[in-house]
Design a protein around this motif. Sequence first.
Motif, PDB file in Angstrom:
ATOM      1  N   LEU A   1      43.856   9.962  17.123  1.00 61.10           N
ATOM      2  CA  LEU A   1      44.355  10.545  18.350  1.00 61.10           C
ATOM      3  C   LEU A   1      45.823  10.875  18.133  1.00 61.10           C
ATOM      4  O   LEU A   1      46.524  10.174  17.401  1.00 61.10           O
ATOM      5  N   VAL A   2      46.315  11.940  18.716  1.00 58.12           N
ATOM      6  CA  VAL A   2      47.743  12.232  18.637  1.00 58.12           C
ATOM      7  C   VAL A   2      48.481  11.219  19.492  1.00 58.12           C
ATOM      8  O   VAL A   2      48.117  10.996  20.645  1.00 58.12           O
ATOM      9  N   PRO A   3      49.542  10.549  19.029  1.00 62.89           N
ATOM     10  CA  PRO A   3      50.089  10.691  17.678  1.00 62.89           C
ATOM     11  C   PRO A   3      49.594   9.577  16.745  1.00 62.89           C
ATOM     12  O   PRO A   3      50.064   8.439  16.852  1.00 62.89           O
TER      13      PRO A   3
ATOM     14  N   LEU B   1      34.020  14.103  18.598  1.00 55.36           N
ATOM     15  CA  LEU B   1      33.037  13.259  17.927  1.00 55.36           C
ATOM     16  C   LEU B   1      33.643  12.581  16.705  1.00 55.36           C
ATOM     17  O   LEU B   1      33.442  11.369  16.496  1.00 55.36           O
ATOM     18  N   ARG B   2      34.396  13.308  15.926  1.00 55.00           N
ATOM     19  CA  ARG B   2      35.018  12.728  14.724  1.00 55.00           C
ATOM     20  C   ARG B   2      36.023  11.645  15.088  1.00 55.00           C
ATOM     21  O   ARG B   2      36.163  10.644  14.383  1.00 55.00           O
ATOM     22  N   PHE B   3      36.711  11.833  16.219  1.00 62.55           N
ATOM     23  CA  PHE B   3      37.622  10.787  16.690  1.00 62.55           C
ATOM     24  C   PHE B   3      36.848   9.523  17.038  1.00 62.55           C
ATOM     25  O   PHE B   3      37.243   8.409  16.665  1.00 62.55           O
ATOM     26  N   TYR B   4      35.715   9.675  17.729  1.00 62.74           N
ATOM     27  CA  TYR B   4      34.924   8.510  18.103  1.00 62.74           C
ATOM     28  C   TYR B   4      34.221   7.872  16.918  1.00 62.74           C
ATOM     29  O   TYR B   4      33.801   6.716  16.993  1.00 62.74           O
ATOM     30  N   LEU B   5      34.120   8.580  15.823  1.00 65.56           N
ATOM     31  CA  LEU B   5      33.582   7.994  14.592  1.00 65.56           C
ATOM     32  C   LEU B   5      34.688   7.386  13.735  1.00 65.56           C
ATOM     33  O   LEU B   5      34.443   6.951  12.605  1.00 65.56           O
ATOM     34  N   ASN B   6      35.912   7.358  14.286  1.00 73.65           N
ATOM     35  CA  ASN B   6      37.082   6.764  13.626  1.00 73.65           C
ATOM     36  C   ASN B   6      37.468   7.516  12.341  1.00 73.65           C
ATOM     37  O   ASN B   6      38.067   6.952  11.438  1.00 73.65           O
ATOM     38  N   LYS B   7      37.163   8.817  12.303  1.00 71.64           N
ATOM     39  CA  LYS B   7      37.474   9.609  11.116  1.00 71.64           C
ATOM     40  C   LYS B   7      38.795  10.360  11.238  1.00 71.64           C
ATOM     41  O   LYS B   7      39.420  10.685  10.230  1.00 71.64           O
ATOM     42  N   ILE B   8      39.208  10.664  12.455  1.00 70.03           N
ATOM     43  CA  ILE B   8      40.499  11.322  12.670  1.00 70.03           C
ATOM     44  C   ILE B   8      41.220  10.580  13.788  1.00 70.03           C
ATOM     45  O   ILE B   8      40.593   9.976  14.659  1.00 70.03           O
TER      46      ILE B   8
ATOM     47  N   VAL C   1      32.547   1.147  25.165  1.00 72.16           N
ATOM     48  CA  VAL C   1      33.634   0.173  25.046  1.00 72.16           C
ATOM     49  C   VAL C   1      34.910   0.745  25.663  1.00 72.16           C
ATOM     50  O   VAL C   1      35.662   0.036  26.352  1.00 72.16           O
ATOM     51  N   ALA C   2      35.162   2.039  25.427  1.00 77.62           N
ATOM     52  CA  ALA C   2      36.337   2.686  26.018  1.00 77.62           C
ATOM     53  C   ALA C   2      36.228   2.696  27.546  1.00 77.62           C
ATOM     54  O   ALA C   2      37.222   2.468  28.255  1.00 77.62           O
TER      55      ALA C   2
ATOM     56  N   GLU D   1      39.532   2.741  16.893  1.00 78.08           N
ATOM     57  CA  GLU D   1      39.342   1.305  16.725  1.00 78.08           C
ATOM     58  C   GLU D   1      40.579   0.523  17.134  1.00 78.08           C
ATOM     59  O   GLU D   1      40.486  -0.577  17.668  1.00 78.08           O
ATOM     60  N   GLU D   2      41.757   1.085  16.870  1.00 78.32           N
ATOM     61  CA  GLU D   2      42.993   0.405  17.290  1.00 78.32           C
ATOM     62  C   GLU D   2      43.070   0.322  18.806  1.00 78.32           C
ATOM     63  O   GLU D   2      43.448  -0.719  19.368  1.00 78.32           O
ATOM     64  N   ILE D   3      42.715   1.397  19.482  1.00 80.59           N
ATOM     65  CA  ILE D   3      42.744   1.401  20.949  1.00 80.59           C
ATOM     66  C   ILE D   3      41.764   0.377  21.512  1.00 80.59           C
ATOM     67  O   ILE D   3      42.099  -0.408  22.405  1.00 80.59           O
ATOM     68  N   LEU D   4      40.557   0.362  20.978  1.00 78.04           N
ATOM     69  CA  LEU D   4      39.516  -0.501  21.525  1.00 78.04           C
ATOM     70  C   LEU D   4      39.754  -1.976  21.235  1.00 78.04           C
ATOM     71  O   LEU D   4      39.349  -2.844  22.017  1.00 78.04           O
ATOM     72  N   THR D   5      40.414  -2.284  20.132  1.00 77.11           N
ATOM     73  CA  THR D   5      40.600  -3.683  19.743  1.00 77.11           C
ATOM     74  C   THR D   5      41.959  -4.248  20.137  1.00 77.11           C
ATOM     75  O   THR D   5      42.084  -5.456  20.343  1.00 77.11           O
ATOM     76  N   LYS D   6      42.973  -3.397  20.274  1.00 75.27           N
ATOM     77  CA  LYS D   6      44.337  -3.902  20.506  1.00 75.27           C
ATOM     78  C   LYS D   6      44.917  -3.545  21.866  1.00 75.27           C
ATOM     79  O   LYS D   6      45.907  -4.153  22.281  1.00 75.27           O
ATOM     80  N   TRP D   7      44.360  -2.568  22.536  1.00 76.02           N
ATOM     81  CA  TRP D   7      44.959  -2.121  23.790  1.00 76.02           C
ATOM     82  C   TRP D   7      44.355  -2.806  25.009  1.00 76.02           C
ATOM     83  O   TRP D   7      44.944  -2.746  26.094  1.00 76.02           O
ATOM     84  N   ARG D   8      43.220  -3.433  24.885  1.00 77.77           N
ATOM     85  CA  ARG D   8      42.597  -4.061  26.054  1.00 77.77           C
ATOM     86  C   ARG D   8      43.513  -5.136  26.631  1.00 77.77           C
ATOM     87  O   ARG D   8      43.953  -6.036  25.921  1.00 77.77           O
ATOM     88  N   GLY D   9      43.792  -5.051  27.896  1.00 80.33           N
ATOM     89  CA  GLY D   9      44.677  -6.006  28.554  1.00 80.33           C
ATOM     90  C   GLY D   9      46.144  -5.649  28.467  1.00 80.33           C
ATOM     91  O   GLY D   9      46.973  -6.275  29.136  1.00 80.33           O
TER      92      GLY D   9
END
Length: 356
Positions: A98-100, A89-96, A162-163, A105-113
């Motif tokens: 993902l390893v590494p 939950l804390r990961f999905y709230l952008n508080k912690i 979104v994920a 937010e970076e995954i959802l905004t920059k990894w698409r495509g």
Amino acid sequence: MGNLLGNWRLKEPSTVEECDSTWGSDSESDEDDSGASGSGSPAEGERGAGDASPQKMKRSFYAARDLYKYRHSYPNYRKSRQPNEYRNLRFYLNKIPLVPDIYIEEILTKWRGDYDKLEHNHTYIQLFPLREQGLNFYAHELTQDEIKEFQSTREAKRRFLVAYSLMLDFYGIKLLDKSGNVARAPNWQERFRHLNSQHNYLRITRILKSLGELGYEAFKAPLVHLFLEESLCHSTLTNMQHSVLEYFVYTIRLPATRRRLLRYAHQHYRPAHAFLWGPPPKRRGGSAGGSIGAGSSGIRAPAPTPEQHRRGDEHASSGIIVSSHDAMMCQELAGGGLVMVAARGERNQYDEVVPL
């Protein structure tokens, strides 16, 4: 007494037939069941009846047992003694991160495509948490308390969808609406060539399981139906046929929905006589309404669900019966399968309520 109860475990099923209640008497009946075993064309049926060659394929007990545990909320699950840190939950709230050190937010905004990154980076599968330990060492198991918090947190649910949309795009599929309906994406031909390789299928099974854990059970059927249509009708995902029928369909908790999908699959599966996932044959010479496992005689009936264990033994005069520990709120009830309730919602073609 406390130690005795804490160590008690429900007896787990020991055969594929015991794991699968899709066609069992405990499943809710519907009008179409009477024609389930007659799916497929007459020509296929006649050819199949005259084919004396032995059937070599068989269902996987490993898959059936794994998905039985999932659908019944891990009946022998033991609550961890570690403090519940709500890391998913804390990961999905952008508080912690993902390893590494990667934030949601970076995954959802920059990894698409960025299909190369999504293909070769395996840590991001933590986007779809489960109540079981997967192959990824860094993934954290969901807990029942965390699931409840997640489902009541609007920001986490928004990012989760979104994920999900991001991964569908990776597979050449687009999410059409908040009911979970899906269709081919504009780049489907390129992506389906990639999807038609088996190394992606374990990821898809995890995604489907995670949808159910986090409140999007009704999103599964439209995706599974698309995979059945593409693999059986259009031959665009031919390598996926077995995985859809053996794994994807059985992530769905509602027996009536599984039956509808399997009837559809049976109508288009070739050769029809080799279809392994249909209803078992009627018992010959037995009591009315009895049935046994497909292709066998004397196979035991599907194992009772944990809820049925509890109900059936409420009137027992002796013995200790323990229901599934920390069971999910959504359960397969004897009278009608999984019930999903929401204050507001939309419905997909499978007429299941989806929380917005």
